[in-house]
Structures are given as C-alpha cells and as structure tokens.
Design a protein around this motif. Structure first.
Motif, short mmCIF file in Angstrom:
data_model
loop_
_atom_site.label_atom_id
_atom_site.label_comp_id
_atom_site.label_asym_id
_atom_site.label_seq_id
_atom_site.Cartn_x
_atom_site.Cartn_y
_atom_site.Cartn_z
N ARG A 55 0.83 -1.20 0.00
CA ARG A 55 0.00 0.00 0.00
C ARG A 55 0.87 1.25 0.00
N ASP A 56 1.90 1.24 0.85
CA ASP A 56 2.82 2.39 0.90
C ASP A 56 3.52 2.59 -0.44
N LEU A 57 3.90 1.48 -1.06
CA LEU A 57 4.56 1.55 -2.37
C LEU A 57 3.67 2.25 -3.38
N LEU A 58 2.41 1.87 -3.43
CA LEU A 58 1.48 2.43 -4.41
C LEU A 58 1.11 3.87 -4.09
N GLU A 59 1.22 4.25 -2.83
CA GLU A 59 0.92 5.62 -2.44
C GLU A 59 2.13 6.53 -2.53
N GLY A 60 3.27 5.97 -3.00
CA GLY A 60 4.47 6.78 -3.17
C GLY A 60 5.32 6.89 -1.93
#
Length: 269
Positions: A55-60
């Motif tokens: 999730r953090d990856l996709l949120e930058g």
C-alpha cells in the motif's frame, strides 16, 4: 514466478499481444504475490504488515529500495507506463485483508464486492493495458467475469480453506441450506453441504452467463482468457457437491491450455 504461482494467467500472458506481455506479467505477478500472503504467514498481523508495504509503495511512500523487488519494480513501471489508477490496486489490497482471517462473508453482496475488488479489478486493469478506450466498453463484462472467476477459484481451493478453518461461502447461502460455519467445516451433513455448493456454483454460473452476454471489445479479450476455465470448474463443483472436499475438480494443465487456446479462436470465454 508467475508461471509457478498462477499458471492460468501465465498462459494468458503467452496468448496476449507480445508488446503487452511484460506489463500483464507484472500485474498478474503482483496479484499472485498478494494472494499467497496467507500461505507465507502464521498470523494475520504479519500479513497486514506485508499488505501495508505494498500500500505504501502504491501511495508513493516506498520503504527502502523498492527496485530491489522485481515484482514491485515491474508493477510501478506498469502503472506509470499505462497510467493505471493506483487506487484500484490499493482497493484490491484492502479487500485481500479478508483472506488473512477466518470470518465468512456475511452475505452474497459481501462476496460479490470482494470478487469485484479483486478478480474483476485485475481483468479491468489488464484491459486498460491492452486498450484504454476499449476497456471502458468492457467494464460490465469484467465485473461479472471477475465474480465468476473468483468464485470458481474458491471452489478449487475449498479443501485448503477447510483445513485452515476458512469459509468463503457466505452466511446467507449457508443458512439457506440449513448450515452454519461450523457444520459446513465439519463436512458431515452431506445433503445440506451439497445444497450450499449447488447454490454457490449456480450464482457463479449466472455471473458467467451475464459476462458472456455483456459487450466486450475484441482488443480487451486477452484480459478475459483466464476466465475460460471457470465454466468447467463450476460445473464440476456443482456435480461434486459435498464430495468436493475429497475430489480434485481442477482441470489438468493440458485441458486448461486447450480451453484458453480454444477461447482465443472462438473469442468466447
């Protein structure tokens, strides 16, 4: 990795346009990685931590060098190149948290919502990779096809889910058959379990019928190729009834290859 963990979508990649295969493989590998988190952890909390990493990856807000993870690197490149909406992938992660726990779906709507956020979303994202303009025309087909595909997968994995204490058959379907979670898992009431499996499979087959009737642009058809297995699986599940706990309803690899190849030529999943 995709070939080992999700052979059906791997085969679908090989039957897709060559220039789209790397992006499709990245998307499907991400899906396979998320789907196997339950198998990789003993408790729900570590699984939620893994979900949060994605999730953090996709949120930058990636942790460390995300490029060191080939699936993460491929997914980010896919999202950027084809302008995929990250929120759809984040919604998929949130839906998949359900897999980490043993609570059943409360009702059919909850099941269909889960399938829509997971399998249907993957079909829609694959359609965006194949042809963004055509994808919008195929949204209804993707919605129904994904529900049918997800439900077929639940029937395939039912023996594994039972060993874990998981039940993907919604409470309202169990109740309609005169069962609850515990009696379903016990597996002793063959007649009522057969009724529950028949109801479940019939609902999935109904979604498949709606998907086949819905408008589908030919450019997006490769995104639907993995669904070509669903009809065979669901009919075998319906026929097996309560014996599905002991009988393997998975078509052979050769049969699955044939079903997808035939689907390409007939343009029908």
């Amino acid at each position: 990795m995709l070939r080992d963990l999700d052979r059906d979508r791997y085969l679908a990649c090989l039957l897709s346009p060559e220039d789209k295969r790397p992006a499709l493989a990245a998307l499907y590998a991400f899906n396979a990685e998320i789907a196997r988190i339950r198998d990789a952890v003993r408790e729900a909390l570590p699984g939620e931590v893994r979900m949060q990493w994605w999730r953090d990856l996709l949120e930058g807000n990636a942790h460390g060098d995300s490029q060191a993870n080939p699936i993460a690197a491929g997914l980010l490149q896919c999202v950027e190149t084809y302008r995929l909406p990250p929120q759809i992938l984040i919604n998929l992660l949130e839906a998949r948290v359900f897999d980490l726990y043993d609570d059943p779906f409360e009702n059919r709507n909850a099941l269909e919502g889960y399938a829509g956020e997971t399998a249907s979303a993957i079909i829609q994202l694959a359609s965006l990779i194949l042809d963004p303009q055509a994808a919008a025309k195929s949204a209804e087909a993707a919605g129904h096809a994904g529900v049918a595909q997800a439900m077929a997968g639940m029937m395939l994995l039912l023996p594994l889910h039972r060993r874990r204490g998981q039940v993907y058959v919604p409470v309202d379907i169990l109740s309609a058959a005169g069962l609850d979670r515990e009696t379903f898992l016990a597996g002793e009431d063959k007649e009522r379990i057969t009724a529950a499996i028949e109801i479940f499979s019939s609902i999935a087959l109904d979604h498949l019928a709606h998907a086949r009737k819905a408008k589908l642009d030919a450019a997006c058809f490769p995104a639907f190729l993995p669904v070509a297995i669903a009809d065979t699986v669901l009919k075998k599940a319906k026929k097996a009834g309560a014996s599905i706990f002991e009988v393997d309803i998975q078509p052979s690899l050769l049969r699955r290859q044939w079903l997808m190849t035939k689907s390409v030529f007939l343009k029908r999943f």
